[in-house]
Design a protein around this motif. Structure first.
Motif, PDB file in Angstrom:
ATOM      1  N   ASP A   1      -8.956 -66.351   3.195  1.00 23.78           N
ATOM      2  CA  ASP A   1      -9.868 -65.214   3.176  1.00 23.78           C
ATOM      3  C   ASP A   1     -10.807 -65.163   4.372  1.00 23.78           C
ATOM      4  O   ASP A   1     -11.477 -64.157   4.586  1.00 23.78           O
ATOM      5  N   GLY A   2     -10.877 -66.256   5.100  1.00 24.65           N
ATOM      6  CA  GLY A   2     -11.767 -66.310   6.252  1.00 24.65           C
ATOM      7  C   GLY A   2     -10.981 -66.225   7.544  1.00 24.65           C
ATOM      8  O   GLY A   2      -9.924 -65.600   7.612  1.00 24.65           O
ATOM      9  N   LYS A   3     -11.484 -66.859   8.539  1.00 21.03           N
ATOM     10  CA  LYS A   3     -10.850 -66.884   9.858  1.00 21.03           C
ATOM     11  C   LYS A   3     -10.503 -68.326  10.191  1.00 21.03           C
ATOM     12  O   LYS A   3     -11.258 -69.247   9.875  1.00 21.03           O
ATOM     13  N   LEU A   4      -9.374 -68.527  10.842  1.00 19.28           N
ATOM     14  CA  LEU A   4      -8.978 -69.861  11.293  1.00 19.28           C
ATOM     15  C   LEU A   4      -9.005 -69.890  12.811  1.00 19.28           C
ATOM     16  O   LEU A   4      -8.384 -69.055  13.471  1.00 19.28           O
ATOM     17  N   MET A   5      -9.731 -70.850  13.368  1.00 18.53           N
ATOM     18  CA  MET A   5      -9.845 -70.956  14.819  1.00 18.53           C
ATOM     19  C   MET A   5      -8.482 -71.031  15.485  1.00 18.53           C
ATOM     20  O   MET A   5      -8.234 -70.370  16.491  1.00 18.53           O
ATOM     21  N   ARG A   6      -7.625 -71.834  14.905  1.00 23.32           N
ATOM     22  CA  ARG A   6      -6.278 -72.021  15.464  1.00 23.32           C
ATOM     23  C   ARG A   6      -5.582 -70.676  15.659  1.00 23.32           C
ATOM     24  O   ARG A   6      -5.017 -70.398  16.708  1.00 23.32           O
ATOM     25  N   ASP A   7      -5.630 -69.825  14.649  1.00 18.38           N
ATOM     26  CA  ASP A   7      -4.964 -68.519  14.717  1.00 18.38           C
ATOM     27  C   ASP A   7      -5.646 -67.595  15.720  1.00 18.38           C
ATOM     28  O   ASP A   7      -4.978 -66.881  16.476  1.00 18.38           O
ATOM     29  N   LEU A   8      -6.972 -67.598  15.719  1.00 24.24           N
ATOM     30  CA  LEU A   8      -7.710 -66.732  16.630  1.00 24.24           C
ATOM     31  C   LEU A   8      -7.427 -67.080  18.095  1.00 24.24           C
ATOM     32  O   LEU A   8      -7.227 -66.198  18.928  1.00 24.24           O
ATOM     33  N   VAL A   9      -7.404 -68.384  18.387  1.00 23.24           N
ATOM     34  CA  VAL A   9      -7.139 -68.833  19.755  1.00 23.24           C
ATOM     35  C   VAL A   9      -5.700 -68.501  20.143  1.00 23.24           C
ATOM     36  O   VAL A   9      -5.439 -68.043  21.256  1.00 23.24           O
ATOM     37  N   ARG A  10      -4.760 -68.710  19.231  1.00 23.14           N
ATOM     38  CA  ARG A  10      -3.353 -68.354  19.510  1.00 23.14           C
ATOM     39  C   ARG A  10      -3.193 -66.868  19.799  1.00 23.14           C
ATOM     40  O   ARG A  10      -2.306 -66.468  20.541  1.00 23.14           O
ATOM     41  N   GLN A  11      -4.063 -66.057  19.183  1.00 22.80           N
ATOM     42  CA  GLN A  11      -4.008 -64.610  19.406  1.00 22.80           C
ATOM     43  C   GLN A  11      -4.722 -64.192  20.692  1.00 22.80           C
ATOM     44  O   GLN A  11      -4.802 -63.008  20.996  1.00 22.80           O
ATOM     45  N   GLY A  12      -5.275 -65.173  21.425  1.00 21.61           N
ATOM     46  CA  GLY A  12      -5.868 -64.883  22.722  1.00 21.61           C
ATOM     47  C   GLY A  12      -7.386 -64.858  22.757  1.00 21.61           C
ATOM     48  O   GLY A  12      -7.972 -64.598  23.808  1.00 21.61           O
ATOM     49  N   MET A  13      -8.044 -65.132  21.645  1.00 22.05           N
ATOM     50  CA  MET A  13      -9.503 -65.130  21.638  1.00 22.05           C
ATOM     51  C   MET A  13     -10.019 -66.387  22.336  1.00 22.05           C
ATOM     52  O   MET A  13      -9.455 -67.467  22.189  1.00 22.05           O
ATOM     53  N   ALA A  14     -11.093 -66.243  23.073  1.00 21.80           N
ATOM     54  CA  ALA A  14     -11.727 -67.394  23.720  1.00 21.80           C
ATOM     55  C   ALA A  14     -12.219 -68.370  22.659  1.00 21.80           C
ATOM     56  O   ALA A  14     -12.657 -67.968  21.584  1.00 21.80           O
ATOM     57  N   LEU A  15     -12.139 -69.653  22.981  1.00 21.84           N
ATOM     58  CA  LEU A  15     -12.499 -70.706  22.023  1.00 21.84           C
ATOM     59  C   LEU A  15     -13.912 -70.526  21.477  1.00 21.84           C
ATOM     60  O   LEU A  15     -14.135 -70.606  20.267  1.00 21.84           O
ATOM     61  N   GLU A  16     -14.885 -70.279  22.346  1.00 23.58           N
ATOM     62  CA  GLU A  16     -16.277 -70.125  21.891  1.00 23.58           C
ATOM     63  C   GLU A  16     -16.430 -68.916  20.973  1.00 23.58           C
ATOM     64  O   GLU A  16     -17.138 -68.974  19.972  1.00 23.58           O
ATOM     65  N   SER A  17     -15.763 -67.833  21.277  1.00 24.28           N
ATOM     66  CA  SER A  17     -15.808 -66.641  20.415  1.00 24.28           C
ATOM     67  C   SER A  17     -15.173 -66.926  19.063  1.00 24.28           C
ATOM     68  O   SER A  17     -15.675 -66.492  18.028  1.00 24.28           O
ATOM     69  N   ALA A  18     -14.070 -67.656  19.076  1.00 26.50           N
ATOM     70  CA  ALA A  18     -13.393 -68.021  17.823  1.00 26.50           C
ATOM     71  C   ALA A  18     -14.302 -68.896  16.959  1.00 26.50           C
ATOM     72  O   ALA A  18     -14.422 -68.677  15.749  1.00 26.50           O
ATOM     73  N   ARG A  19     -14.955 -69.868  17.583  1.00 24.96           N
ATOM     74  CA  ARG A  19     -15.889 -70.733  16.835  1.00 24.96           C
ATOM     75  C   ARG A  19     -16.971 -69.904  16.148  1.00 24.96           C
ATOM     76  O   ARG A  19     -17.279 -70.107  14.979  1.00 24.96           O
ATOM     77  N   GLN A  20     -17.553 -68.986  16.892  1.00 20.30           N
ATOM     78  CA  GLN A  20     -18.641 -68.177  16.352  1.00 20.30           C
ATOM     79  C   GLN A  20     -18.151 -67.280  15.219  1.00 20.30           C
ATOM     80  O   GLN A  20     -18.829 -67.125  14.205  1.00 20.30           O
ATOM     81  N   LEU A  21     -16.987 -66.698  15.365  1.00 19.96           N
ATOM     82  CA  LEU A  21     -16.431 -65.824  14.334  1.00 19.96           C
ATOM     83  C   LEU A  21     -16.138 -66.587  13.045  1.00 19.96           C
ATOM     84  O   LEU A  21     -16.466 -66.123  11.951  1.00 19.96           O
ATOM     85  N   VAL A  22     -15.553 -67.774  13.169  1.00 18.26           N
ATOM     86  CA  VAL A  22     -15.284 -68.619  11.997  1.00 18.26           C
ATOM     87  C   VAL A  22     -16.595 -68.984  11.318  1.00 18.26           C
ATOM     88  O   VAL A  22     -16.734 -68.878  10.100  1.00 18.26           O
ATOM     89  N   PHE A  23     -17.565 -69.419  12.098  1.00 19.17           N
ATOM     90  CA  PHE A  23     -18.871 -69.805  11.559  1.00 19.17           C
ATOM     91  C   PHE A  23     -19.505 -68.651  10.792  1.00 19.17           C
ATOM     92  O   PHE A  23     -19.935 -68.814   9.646  1.00 19.17           O
ATOM     93  N   GLU A  24     -19.550 -67.486  11.396  1.00 23.98           N
ATOM     94  CA  GLU A  24     -20.197 -66.341  10.750  1.00 23.98           C
ATOM     95  C   GLU A  24     -19.472 -65.898   9.483  1.00 23.98           C
ATOM     96  O   GLU A  24     -20.112 -65.553   8.489  1.00 23.98           O
ATOM     97  N   ALA A  25     -18.146 -65.924   9.495  1.00 21.65           N
ATOM     98  CA  ALA A  25     -17.371 -65.534   8.302  1.00 21.65           C
ATOM     99  C   ALA A  25     -17.646 -66.492   7.144  1.00 21.65           C
ATOM    100  O   ALA A  25     -17.840 -66.070   5.999  1.00 21.65           O
TER     101      ALA A  25
END
Length: 154
Positions: free
Chosen positions: A44-68
């Motif tokens: 139901d949330g966000k997974l850093m691994r998937d976000l980064v694989r989809q091209g999101m920058a690592l720092e942005s992925a971290r923040q998105l996972v944290f906020e979710a």
């Protein structure tokens, strides 16, 4: 039994870094869902691994996972924290602490008797949980019992 799904909202805090952990989490969520709304971060949330694989920058992925996850913790009534392993997962430890700061009811599930310290898990984790269970069956029975969880939200 009356339907309390809208009142019992569980955030399932658990390690999710390998297939075995994710399978355990999914099975536990399935056992809880007949009588509660369950937020399962891997689903139901966000997974850093998937976000980064989809091209999101690592720092942005971290923040998105944290906020979710923070948003989901704010919306839950209970946290069920899987504490298995020699040490408790760092993310789970944070989620327990954050949930306690929000006055959420925290429940520990430790089906594994391994612990790094001879005295058991860190007292901040153990004392941070209002209830502790050594089996999935005992946890599900407790939460399925209307009186038990209603007292814990009270």
């Amino acid at each position: 039994m009356s339907d309390h799904r809208n009142q019992l909202r569980i955030y399932l805090a658990a390690p999710l870094f390998n297939d075995m952990e994710r399978s355990f989490n999914a099975r536990l969520a399935a056992l809880l869902e007949p009588f509660s709304d369950v937020f399962l971060p891997q689903r139901d949330g966000k997974l850093m691994r998937d976000l980064v694989r989809q091209g999101m920058a690592l720092e942005s992925a971290r923040q998105l996972v944290f906020e979710a996850d923070i948003d989901a913790l704010k919306r839950c009534s209970h946290v069920v924290a899987v504490l298995d392993g020699r040490t408790v997962d760092e993310g789970v430890a944070f989620e327990i602490g954050y949930a306690r700061a929000l006055n959420k009811f925290c429940i520990g599930l430790k089906t594994d008797d391994r612990a790094l310290l001879p005295s058991g898990d860190n007292p901040m984790i153990l004392a941070g949980c209002h209830e502790m269970f050594g089996s999935v069956v005992a946890l599900v029975d407790y939460l399925r019992n209307d009186d038990a969880w209603m007292r814990s939200t009270g």
